[in-house]
Write a protein that holds these residues in place. Structure first.
Motif, PDB file in Angstrom:
ATOM      1  N   UNK A 736       0.831  -1.209   0.000  1.00 32.65           N
ATOM      2  CA  UNK A 736       0.000   0.000   0.000  1.00 32.65           C
ATOM      3  C   UNK A 736       0.863   1.255   0.000  1.00 32.65           C
ATOM      4  N   UNK A 737       2.065   1.171   0.571  1.00 34.19           N
ATOM      5  CA  UNK A 737       2.969   2.327   0.542  1.00 34.19           C
ATOM      6  C   UNK A 737       3.379   2.659  -0.890  1.00 34.19           C
ATOM      7  N   UNK A 738       3.723   1.645  -1.668  1.00 32.08           N
ATOM      8  CA  UNK A 738       4.121   1.897  -3.060  1.00 32.08           C
ATOM      9  C   UNK A 738       2.942   2.407  -3.879  1.00 32.08           C
ATOM     10  N   UNK A 739       1.733   1.896  -3.614  1.00 33.85           N
ATOM     11  CA  UNK A 739       0.560   2.380  -4.348  1.00 33.85           C
ATOM     12  C   UNK A 739       0.314   3.853  -4.060  1.00 33.85           C
ATOM     13  N   UNK A 740       0.357   4.235  -2.779  1.00 27.48           N
ATOM     14  CA  UNK A 740       0.130   5.638  -2.425  1.00 27.48           C
ATOM     15  C   UNK A 740       1.209   6.528  -3.022  1.00 27.48           C
ATOM     16  N   UNK A 741       2.459   6.054  -3.005  1.00 29.48           N
ATOM     17  CA  UNK A 741       3.546   6.851  -3.572  1.00 29.48           C
ATOM     18  C   UNK A 741       3.347   7.033  -5.074  1.00 29.48           C
ATOM     19  N   UNK A 742       2.911   5.986  -5.751  1.00 29.83           N
ATOM     20  CA  UNK A 742       2.650   6.094  -7.188  1.00 29.83           C
ATOM     21  C   UNK A 742       1.598   7.157  -7.463  1.00 29.83           C
ATOM     22  N   UNK A 743       0.554   7.183  -6.656  1.00 28.41           N
ATOM     23  CA  UNK A 743      -0.526   8.152  -6.863  1.00 28.41           C
ATOM     24  C   UNK A 743      -0.013   9.577  -6.693  1.00 28.41           C
ATOM     25  N   UNK A 744       0.803   9.822  -5.651  1.00 33.11           N
ATOM     26  CA  UNK A 744       1.294  11.176  -5.417  1.00 33.11           C
ATOM     27  C   UNK A 744       2.328  11.593  -6.466  1.00 33.11           C
ATOM     28  N   UNK A 745       3.163  10.656  -6.884  1.00 36.66           N
ATOM     29  CA  UNK A 745       4.131  10.987  -7.932  1.00 36.66           C
ATOM     30  C   UNK A 745       3.409  11.314  -9.233  1.00 36.66           C
ATOM     31  N   UNK A 746       2.357  10.579  -9.516  1.00 38.26           N
ATOM     32  CA  UNK A 746       1.583  10.847 -10.724  1.00 38.26           C
ATOM     33  C   UNK A 746       0.922  12.205 -10.631  1.00 38.26           C
ATOM     34  N   UNK A 747       0.445  12.566  -9.436  1.00 36.35           N
ATOM     35  CA  UNK A 747      -0.238  13.845  -9.256  1.00 36.35           C
ATOM     36  C   UNK A 747       0.703  15.023  -9.476  1.00 36.35           C
ATOM     37  N   UNK A 748       1.969  14.866  -9.140  1.00 32.98           N
ATOM     38  CA  UNK A 748       2.901  15.986  -9.338  1.00 32.98           C
ATOM     39  C   UNK A 748       3.585  15.933 -10.699  1.00 32.98           C
ATOM     40  N   UNK A 749       3.193  14.941 -11.520  1.00 35.36           N
ATOM     41  CA  UNK A 749       3.660  14.891 -12.898  1.00 35.36           C
ATOM     42  C   UNK A 749       4.947  14.153 -13.124  1.00 35.36           C
ATOM     43  N   UNK A 750       5.443  13.410 -12.155  1.00 37.01           N
ATOM     44  CA  UNK A 750       6.694  12.654 -12.317  1.00 37.01           C
ATOM     45  C   UNK A 750       6.345  11.237 -12.759  1.00 37.01           C
ATOM     46  N   UNK A 751       6.149  11.057 -14.061  1.00 34.60           N
ATOM     47  CA  UNK A 751       5.723   9.777 -14.597  1.00 34.60           C
ATOM     48  C   UNK A 751       6.790   8.704 -14.392  1.00 34.60           C
ATOM     49  N   UNK A 752       8.036   9.072 -14.511  1.00 38.37           N
ATOM     50  CA  UNK A 752       9.119   8.105 -14.350  1.00 38.37           C
ATOM     51  C   UNK A 752       9.122   7.532 -12.930  1.00 38.37           C
ATOM     52  N   UNK A 753       8.964   8.400 -11.924  1.00 39.55           N
ATOM     53  CA  UNK A 753       8.927   7.931 -10.530  1.00 39.55           C
ATOM     54  C   UNK A 753       7.703   7.056 -10.297  1.00 39.55           C
ATOM     55  N   UNK A 754       6.583   7.440 -10.899  1.00 42.97           N
ATOM     56  CA  UNK A 754       5.361   6.649 -10.748  1.00 42.97           C
ATOM     57  C   UNK A 754       5.544   5.256 -11.355  1.00 42.97           C
ATOM     58  N   UNK A 755       6.233   5.182 -12.500  1.00 42.29           N
ATOM     59  CA  UNK A 755       6.463   3.879 -13.128  1.00 42.29           C
ATOM     60  C   UNK A 755       7.373   3.000 -12.282  1.00 42.29           C
TER      61      UNK A 755
END
Length: 923
Positions: A736-755
């Motif tokens: 769940x930590x990685x899922x939440x981090x993916x959501x926040x990275x996506x929200x700030x526009x860092x697609x590479x970090x989200x991937x």
């Protein structure tokens, strides 16, 4: 007076307000100032109802309205002084009549009617034209017979006049029959009105406690106070103050808990009722103290009290009868049996006994029971044995205390701990003392008295290592480690792990497993796993118990680290464990550990199937496990009730990672319901109380930060949580930590970090293979890669897992990221509604409006918005924080607050918060 507990420390007259006493005061005042009301008002009530304080409130209210009442209080010794009250009243009237001299109006030889007319004339002469006079007489039941007769006669002459007499009276069966008849005649003629003060109902006691402590009492606390205080408000306040002195009350999440219901309150020896009993003189005071200990012995009590006070039994019976007249005791259904009207008074009187005096009374009680001269229950006898100590046969006393303490160690922790500790002090034989110490340590550990558990376990390990068996030593070592962790002394626990463990008595296999458990309590999971694996050849060859427990510890610790193969095999085949056939206790131990570990991974469905397969009811779960199960299954109200109790009383401390899991679920529920400050306090408390697996708290904490508009802090909290888990080698909870981090990275526009986060969710899901990890991977994939098929699969899997919050959140996230249709939103909205997740519902309404989905039931929405706003205000949020949470501007928040105050009538945030705390707010 005996009923004036109101003057106890911490009590005040304003405490009448929460349970409707203001209405009684207003009624009496209206009667006092009305020209057509009865001239005599009697305020009646039993001991502890606060008649005196109510009369004081009446006096204050009359003064506030511009009246100057005449106040008198009748002392007990005045009942034997003829015409005492009438003389005092005459003197007061003379002073009121601008310097007039008091007349000797009431004499024994004067006809009553004449005395009444004379006193009436004095009352009228004390008034100027058009004035209204109220005479307040407190404790009028002590009035001497002559004055009472004069006053009853006087009432008939005051009808329709400007004078009202208000008396407080304690009714008694000993009241003269003639007075009762006269009063009934006055009531029939509308010349007297009785205003009874009745004992409080449970709901009213709850309101009093909520007002006094600004916290809601639990059902257990209410039941205890009703039993001990019989609805007397002053006694309730005294009991609360007494338990606060002993630390027995704990306020958590605006709920107050009685943490040791069997521990008596510490009541001050100068309480007014105690002082009053002291002043009664003669034999009453020593008899009252002895009765507090000996009355449970029934028919034998009077004789034993007589022996204790060195007086004749008939004299003692006379003193007991006087205590009945005073309203302290009540005659039982059997001749020669008495009991205290207020059980709480027993504790107060017992506290007045000196050490020798108390031991002597206990000696009398024990000797009478042992001789068959008196009967009492086992609990009473054990308590007297504790107090009597060496005043009785120590060998017999020690044996009985050890037997009773051992029998009560699971159900009555406070008493069992006392009895076993007393047994230890009385026992002289070393082996029996070691046995008592082990039982005492186990009892204290079970009931979270960790400091005492450490002391007793240490004594066994250091003094009796050669006198106890191998299994007992192993159990004691485990108790020592768990209790040491429960004392929060991490330095001592670390010292033990880093070398102290080698000096433990017993075999090397014991020491290996005990150190492993200690390392887990220090959050050193990887080190615990390595230590267990490297010493496998040592513990695996020991007896079946050690080998089986080592296997169980290894399975669970390995699962937390991501090595789930052995654990999954254990879940699939619990009977494959070496101790499975050795007894119910061991089977329960295995299932308990497996279920708890599954719950840590969010595997509610698998845990339920495991319990069902072996025909164990869900009630088998411990309180911490039940909190997690109820939270994940959507029974949030019950989960929150259990969590409050567990966190308030420390039920989850000592057993890792229970405390962190309970704190996580509690903070999730509170946050979803808008209780943001309370949710954060739960998280902060978890960090300070038992800092184990704290990365599990990162997701609820990041949600709090995001709700308040601090997205950067939310990202930082998640990153710190992942770093903590990596440092300890832990995989549990990282999905769940990685899922939440993916959501926040996506929200700030860092697609590479989200991937990169998506890749981590995939790796975690493949490693541990749990349903929750698969949902997290599918949802992360759907969000970041715009994969609608993955979103649909995530929703399907979440439905099968049947966890309402997880399902609603999965659907909402899929729609928010445009990988699922908006038709899912009404279902998610309904699920949040079933959970009473006010904040989640409000956030989802914004998304529904953005997607053009109608929000049903406008009236419900308005009520929910108001309740959410009131909740957030109670949490102490500023207007800026309110705006962030509600998704508006500070100006809009000010407007909403203004409308809320106008509609509800509250004038400030403080008033609104107080109403929320005492359950008086109703949107």
């Amino acid at each position: 007076m005996i009923d004036n507990w109101r003057e106890a420390p911490g009590a005040d007259r304003s405490a009448q307000a929460p349970f409707g006493r203001d209405a009684v005061v207003a009624h009496v005042v209206d009667l006092a100032v009305s020209s057509d009301s009865a001239p005599l008002v009697l305020v009646t009530g039993p001991i502890g109802m606060g008649r005196s304080s109510l009369l004081s409130a009446v006096r204050d209210e009359l003064a506030a309205r511009g009246f100057t009442p005449l106040s008198l209080r009748v002392a007990r010794n005045e009942r034997d002084r003829p015409y005492s009250l009438v003389s005092r009243l005459s003197a007061e009237l003379a002073v009121l009549h601008r310097g007039g001299e008091a007349r000797r109006t009431a004499k024994a030889a004067a006809p009553l009617a004449e005395a009444g007319r004379q006193l009436a004339a004095e009352l009228r002469s004390a008034l100027t034209a058009g004035d209204k006079l109220t005479v307040l007489i407190d404790d009028a039941h002590w009035t001497d017979p002559g004055s009472r007769a004069v006053l009853l006669s006087l009432v008939r002459t005051l009808a329709g006049g400007p004078v009202t007499i208000v008396c407080t009276v304690r009714p008694s069966s000993a009241d003269p029959a003639g007075d009762r008849v006269a009063l009934e005649q006055l009531r029939a003629a509308s010349l007297a009105e009785v205003v009874p003060l009745r004992p409080l109902r449970e709901r009213e006691v709850g309101a009093l406690i909520a007002w006094r402590l600004q916290a809601r009492p639990t059902a257990a606390l209410l039941a205890y106070l009703q039993r001990e205080c019989r609805g007397r408000p002053a006694a309730v306040l005294a009991a609360l103050a007494g338990h606060q002195r002993t630390g027995g009350l704990y306020v958590f999440d605006r709920h107050v808990y009685l943490t040791s219901p069997d521990r008596p309150p510490e009541l001050p020896v100068d309480l007014p009722p105690i002082e009053y009993l002291r002043r009664l003189g003669g034999l009453v005071w020593p008899v009252a103290k002895a009765a507090a200990v000996l009355l449970p012995l029934g028919g034998a009590a009077a004789g034993l009290i007589a022996e204790a006070v060195n007086r004749g039994e008939e004299e003692v019976r006379g003193a007991l009868s006087e205590l009945c007249t005073e309203g302290v005791l009540r005659q039982g259904p059997e001749e020669g049996h008495w009991r205290f009207r207020l059980p709480l008074l027993t504790s107060a009187l017992t506290g007045c006994l000196g050490p020798y005096e108390r031991r002597r009374l206990a000696q009398l009680a024990v000797t009478a029971i042992w001789a068959g001269q008196a009967g009492a229950d086992d609990r009473y006898l054990a308590e007297q044995l504790v107090v009597a100590g060496r005043f009785v046969d120590t060998q017999r006393a020690a044996g009985e205390l050890l037997a009773r303490g051992t029998a009560a160690m699971l159900d009555d922790g406070y008493s069992a701990e006392r009895w076993l500790r007393a047994a230890v002090e009385l026992i002289t034989e070393p082996r029996q003392r070691a046995r008592a110490l082990i039982a005492h340590a186990a009892t204290c550990c079970v009931h979270l008295r960790f400091t005492e558990a450490v002391d007793s376990a240490r004594r066994v390990l250091s003094e009796h290592g050669r006198r106890v068996g191998s299994e007992a030593l192993f159990e004691t070592g485990m108790i020592y480690v768990v209790a040491l962790a429960g004392t929060l002394d991490t330095a001592a626990l670390a010292e033990f792990c880093d070398g102290g463990w080698r000096s433990l008595p017993g075999g090397e296999p014991h020491r290996v497993l005990i150190r492993c458990v200690a390392l887990c309590h220090l959050d050193r999971w990887r080190e615990a796993d390595e230590h267990l694996a490297s010493q496998r050849h040592v513990w695996q060859r020991d007896n079946d118990v050690v080998a089986a427990l080592g296997l169980l510890i290894g399975e669970c610790v390995g699962a937390f680290l991501g090595r789930t193969g052995p654990f999954d095999r254990a879940v699939a085949d619990p009977p494959g464990w070496p101790l499975w056939a050795s007894g119910t206790q061991y089977r329960f131990e295995r299932l308990w550990q497996l279920v708890r570990t599954l719950m840590a991974f969010g595997e509610l469905d698998r845990a339920d199937r495991l319990l069902t397969a072996y025909e164990l009811p869900s009630t088998y779960r411990t309180v911490p496990d039940q909190v997690v199960a109820d939270s994940q299954s959507g029974r949030w109200d019950r989960a929150l009730d259990l969590a409050r109790m567990g966190l308030a009383t420390g039920l989850s401390i000592g057993y890792v990672p229970s405390h962190t899991l309970v704190s996580r679920e509690t903070s999730v529920i509170l946050g979803a319901r808008g209780r943001l400050t309370e949710a954060r306090s739960v998280i902060e408390r978890a960090r300070s109380v038992q800092p184990v697996m704290l990365h599990l708290l990162a997701v609820p904490e990041s949600l709090l930060d995001e709700a308040l508009g601090d997205v950067e802090r939310a990202r930082r909290v998640l990153a710190e949580g992942l770093a903590q888990a990596a440092e300890r080698g832990l995989v549990v909870g990282t999905d769940v930590l990685w899922l939440r981090t993916a959501e926040l990275e996506l929200a700030r526009g860092d697609l590479s970090a989200a991937q990169r986060c998506v890749a981590e969710t995939r790796g975690t899901a493949e490693l541990i293979g749990t349903g929750r990890a698969r949902v997290c991977h599918l949802l992360a994939t759907a969000m970041v890669h715009r994969d609608r098929a993955a979103a649909a699969e995530a929703v399907r899997l979440a439905r099968r897992r049947a966890q309402p919050l997880e399902l609603a959140t999965t659907m909402a996230m899929a729609v928010r990221h445009d990988v699922a249709g908006a038709e899912l939103l009404p279902e998610a909205y309904a699920l949040y509604g079933d959970l009473d997740a006010l904040l989640r519902r409000a956030q989802l309404r914004n998304l529904m409006r953005e997607r053009g989905v109608a929000v049903p039931h406008r009236g419900v929405v308005i009520a929910e918005n108001e309740r959410l706003l009131a909740t957030l205000v109670t949490e102490g949020l500023t207007n800026r924080e309110l705006a962030a949470v509600l998704g508006g501007s500070e100006k809009s928040v000010e407007s909403r607050l203004g409308r809320l105050f106008k509609r509800t009538g509250y004038r400030s945030r403080v008033e609104l918060a107080s109403a929320m705390l005492t359950d008086e707010y109703h949107p």
